[in-house]
Design an enzyme around this catalytic site. Sequence first.
Site, PDB file in Angstrom:
ATOM      1  N   CYS A 162      -9.058   2.219   8.850  1.00  0.00           N
ATOM      2  CA  CYS A 162      -8.095   1.614   9.755  1.00  0.00           C
ATOM      3  C   CYS A 162      -8.542   0.177   9.986  1.00  0.00           C
ATOM      4  O   CYS A 162      -9.635  -0.202   9.585  1.00  0.00           O
ATOM      5  CB  CYS A 162      -8.069   2.292  11.138  1.00  0.00           C
ATOM      6  SG  CYS A 162      -7.825   4.078  11.046  1.00  0.00           S
ATOM      7  N   ARG A 170      -5.554  -2.153   5.535  1.00  0.00           N
ATOM      8  CA  ARG A 170      -6.478  -1.047   5.772  1.00  0.00           C
ATOM      9  C   ARG A 170      -5.770   0.243   6.178  1.00  0.00           C
ATOM     10  O   ARG A 170      -6.427   1.260   6.406  1.00  0.00           O
ATOM     11  CB  ARG A 170      -7.486  -1.430   6.861  1.00  0.00           C
ATOM     12  CG  ARG A 170      -8.239  -2.698   6.528  1.00  0.00           C
ATOM     13  CD  ARG A 170      -9.072  -3.142   7.701  1.00  0.00           C
ATOM     14  NE  ARG A 170     -10.202  -2.272   7.880  1.00  0.00           N
ATOM     15  CZ  ARG A 170     -11.382  -2.439   7.290  1.00  0.00           C
ATOM     16  NH1 ARG A 170     -11.571  -3.457   6.511  1.00  0.00           N
ATOM     17  NH2 ARG A 170     -12.355  -1.594   7.496  1.00  0.00           N
ATOM     18  N   TRP A 229      -4.962   4.439   9.229  1.00  0.00           N
ATOM     19  CA  TRP A 229      -4.849   5.269   8.027  1.00  0.00           C
ATOM     20  C   TRP A 229      -5.387   6.632   8.443  1.00  0.00           C
ATOM     21  O   TRP A 229      -6.561   6.775   8.759  1.00  0.00           O
ATOM     22  CB  TRP A 229      -5.671   4.679   6.885  1.00  0.00           C
ATOM     23  CG  TRP A 229      -5.491   5.389   5.584  1.00  0.00           C
ATOM     24  CD1 TRP A 229      -4.466   5.236   4.708  1.00  0.00           C
ATOM     25  CD2 TRP A 229      -6.375   6.356   4.999  1.00  0.00           C
ATOM     26  NE1 TRP A 229      -4.651   6.040   3.610  1.00  0.00           N
ATOM     27  CE2 TRP A 229      -5.812   6.743   3.761  1.00  0.00           C
ATOM     28  CE3 TRP A 229      -7.580   6.930   5.394  1.00  0.00           C
ATOM     29  CZ2 TRP A 229      -6.409   7.683   2.926  1.00  0.00           C
ATOM     30  CZ3 TRP A 229      -8.180   7.861   4.560  1.00  0.00           C
ATOM     31  CH2 TRP A 229      -7.587   8.230   3.343  1.00  0.00           C
ATOM     32  N   GLY A 263     -13.028   4.833  10.739  1.00  0.00           N
ATOM     33  CA  GLY A 263     -14.095   5.669  10.187  1.00  0.00           C
ATOM     34  C   GLY A 263     -13.990   7.089  10.718  1.00  0.00           C
ATOM     35  O   GLY A 263     -12.931   7.503  11.186  1.00  0.00           O
ATOM     36  N   GLU A 282      -5.421   3.114 -16.149  1.00  0.00           N
ATOM     37  CA  GLU A 282      -4.915   2.199 -15.122  1.00  0.00           C
ATOM     38  C   GLU A 282      -3.381   2.233 -15.065  1.00  0.00           C
ATOM     39  O   GLU A 282      -2.781   2.215 -13.987  1.00  0.00           O
ATOM     40  CB  GLU A 282      -5.443   0.783 -15.408  1.00  0.00           C
ATOM     41  CG  GLU A 282      -4.875  -0.338 -14.562  1.00  0.00           C
ATOM     42  CD  GLU A 282      -5.169  -0.212 -13.072  1.00  0.00           C
ATOM     43  OE1 GLU A 282      -5.847   0.735 -12.661  1.00  0.00           O
ATOM     44  OE2 GLU A 282      -4.664  -1.054 -12.312  1.00  0.00           O
ATOM     45  N   GLU A 314       0.842   5.815  -8.186  1.00  0.00           N
ATOM     46  CA  GLU A 314       0.601   5.422  -6.797  1.00  0.00           C
ATOM     47  C   GLU A 314       1.791   4.702  -6.172  1.00  0.00           C
ATOM     48  O   GLU A 314       1.976   4.762  -4.966  1.00  0.00           O
ATOM     49  CB  GLU A 314      -0.697   4.631  -6.639  1.00  0.00           C
ATOM     50  CG  GLU A 314      -0.740   3.276  -7.269  1.00  0.00           C
ATOM     51  CD  GLU A 314      -2.110   2.596  -7.119  1.00  0.00           C
ATOM     52  OE1 GLU A 314      -2.867   2.960  -6.220  1.00  0.00           O
ATOM     53  OE2 GLU A 314      -2.398   1.704  -7.928  1.00  0.00           O
TER      54      GLU A 314
HETATM   55  C1  G6P Z   1      -7.867   1.708  -2.911  1.00  0.00           C
HETATM   56  C2  G6P Z   1      -6.800   0.745  -3.421  1.00  0.00           C
HETATM   57  C3  G6P Z   1      -6.987   0.473  -4.910  1.00  0.00           C
HETATM   58  C4  G6P Z   1      -8.396   0.009  -5.186  1.00  0.00           C
HETATM   59  C5  G6P Z   1      -9.442   0.975  -4.626  1.00  0.00           C
HETATM   60  C6  G6P Z   1     -10.834   0.382  -4.689  1.00  0.00           C
HETATM   61  O1  G6P Z   1      -7.653   2.957  -3.456  1.00  0.00           O
HETATM   62  O2  G6P Z   1      -5.518   1.274  -3.190  1.00  0.00           O
HETATM   63  O3  G6P Z   1      -6.066  -0.516  -5.348  1.00  0.00           O
HETATM   64  O4  G6P Z   1      -8.578  -0.124  -6.567  1.00  0.00           O
HETATM   65  O5  G6P Z   1      -9.175   1.251  -3.253  1.00  0.00           O
HETATM   66  O6  G6P Z   1     -10.867  -0.737  -3.846  1.00  0.00           O
HETATM   67  P1  G6P Z   1     -11.891  -1.912  -3.974  1.00  0.00           P
HETATM   68  O7  G6P Z   1     -11.506  -2.880  -2.908  1.00  0.00           O
HETATM   69  O8  G6P Z   1     -13.258  -1.332  -3.759  1.00  0.00           O
HETATM   70  O9  G6P Z   1     -11.754  -2.486  -5.351  1.00  0.00           O
END
Ligand code: G6P
Length: 607
Positions: free
Chosen positions: A2, A27, A74, A99, A479, A486
């Site tokens: 969050c 977030r 979240w 958290g 990817e 998603e």
């Molecule tokens: C979330 C996001 C992704 C991202 C992943 C890792 O799942 O939706 O788009 O790849 O976190 O995030 P980071 O900031 O550690 O690359």
Amino acid sequence: MCGIVGVLSGEPAVPLMMDALRRLEYRGYDSAGVATVTGDTLSRRRAPGKLSALQEVLEREPLKGVSGIGHTRWATHGPPNLENAHPHVAGRVAVVHNGIIENHAVLRAELKAEGAVFESATDTEVVAHLLDREISGGATPQEAMARVMPRLTGAFAFVVLIAGEEDLMLAARRASPLAIGIGDGAAYVGSDAVALAPLTRRIVYLQDGDWAVLRRSGVSVFIGDGTPVERTEQVSTVSAAMVGKGNFRHFMEKEIHDQPEAIAHTLHAVIDPGTGEATLPGPLADAASVAKITILAAGTSFYAGLTARYWLESIAGIACEVELASEFRDRKPVLPAGGVAIAVSQSGESLDTLMALRHARTLGQKVLALVNVPESTIAREADGVLLTRAGPEFGVASTKAFTAQLTAFLGLAIALGFARGHIDEAEKRRLVSALEGVPSRVAAVLKDVSRYQSIAHGLSRARDVLYLGRGLSYPIALEGALKLKEITYVHAEGYAAGEMKHGPIALIEDNVPVVIVAPSDGWFDKTASNMAEVRARGGRVILLTDAAGARALGEAADEVVVLPDIAPEVAPILYSIPVQLLAYLAAVEKGTDADQPRNLAKSVTVE
Ligand code: G6P
């Protein structure tokens, strides 16, 4: 997880908090809320859904006060509805939290046995009740924190506001990030410095286990049950500018189109455009002695790591493993002395990746951060930082940060390969020049995206979609599938083309779309055989290839997208673009929210 914010100001707190929350919406956006204190009265406004829903509530029912806390959620504990929206209030105490309080069930039982009445299903509410119990019993807010903090387990950050205390906030951090902002007769708290950037650049980053008492006149930091500690203030360099969407419909569309620039900037941060020389970041400076590289990441960043493994092995001749951060952190991998771990993260805040970084360090590895956000927690904790220069990324589905990560990794592999004598000067020049040719080819692909429209239409209506690739194209297939699922909620799976016959081939029946990522490289002929196997079973083949690939196989595919010719080593960067476009256009076709898809968040700060 969050975004949390707190404000002790001379101005109305709500507009300041709403601006900060907008910067934190990446977030989570399951619900939002704010609370202020005026005299002895705590008041709050909350709304399920995105921040815009809270804005509407505030327009109907404004909230006064110069001291306040705010939250964008979240959901972890309890569904994303009004009653679980933060701030949570017990008696005189209001809390916003990011958290998980892991021992919340035990604490809730204890509090209930004493008569506490809970309003929500959240873990957060126990913090409000615990503090209120202490304060009602006569403790000062500081004494209450000193007693409550040792009772909490988990990874969390929270901010507290108390009725009757207009010049006081309490804040705490254990693993989840929290930044304190020092103003002129004002104090602020935010999940990151970006949220506070328009308010102040004077930042105190709380360390793990710290808690703080904030007043307009200053901040005191403590650990454990109340031992005072000094934390230094620093001047943040993050930008206060709110980046807009320009003429694009979504941030994701804009960010896809930002890629020629993002790739070029990142490339030139790694490789000197004049001399073609690359500099190695701290932990890798002694290239010859690097025993092994362990890449730690989550989500799209993990797929950047999978791609990088090919480069680090073949160009730099270094043993490399790529680990999902959430799995690595709980294992006891045997890592060699002289190994380097690279934590890859767009945000630099993913909690699993941060924990994996710490774990790697306890296993004797030096740690390099490959991040897009310079002052992020992962950047601050690593021994060295390699920055991607993608610029701020807002779309939840990562696009330009991914291709920037690929660019940085390839630059790194070239630099390491040359420093270790694994490639010679001529090969280094060839690879650097191949990399320099990427931005213009990406721009060429983006010039006309109409080719993707009808294919995307088909994908948006499919039930299942398969993405296949081999070698360097395999992570791009993964990817592509992740992007599609998603943001469109269409079931998609990415597979190594050679592995398809061991399971996913059972999914193929008439007209199941299969996207095949296949530049004409060393893996092409084998992928062609897998494509024939798909076709033979009625699958609808969408082939992403180059002119030579189209000449060889075009007839055998239902749709062929021809991409510019490019050296095979850099092809994954270019081939990321069509898979992003297909997902984005499919989401637009379907009418889903490409920027803020359901249940997701940009930065995942829970374990
Ligand atoms: C979330 C996001 C992704 C991202 C992943 C890792 O799942 O939706 O788009 O790849 O976190 O995030 P980071 O900031 O550690 O690359």
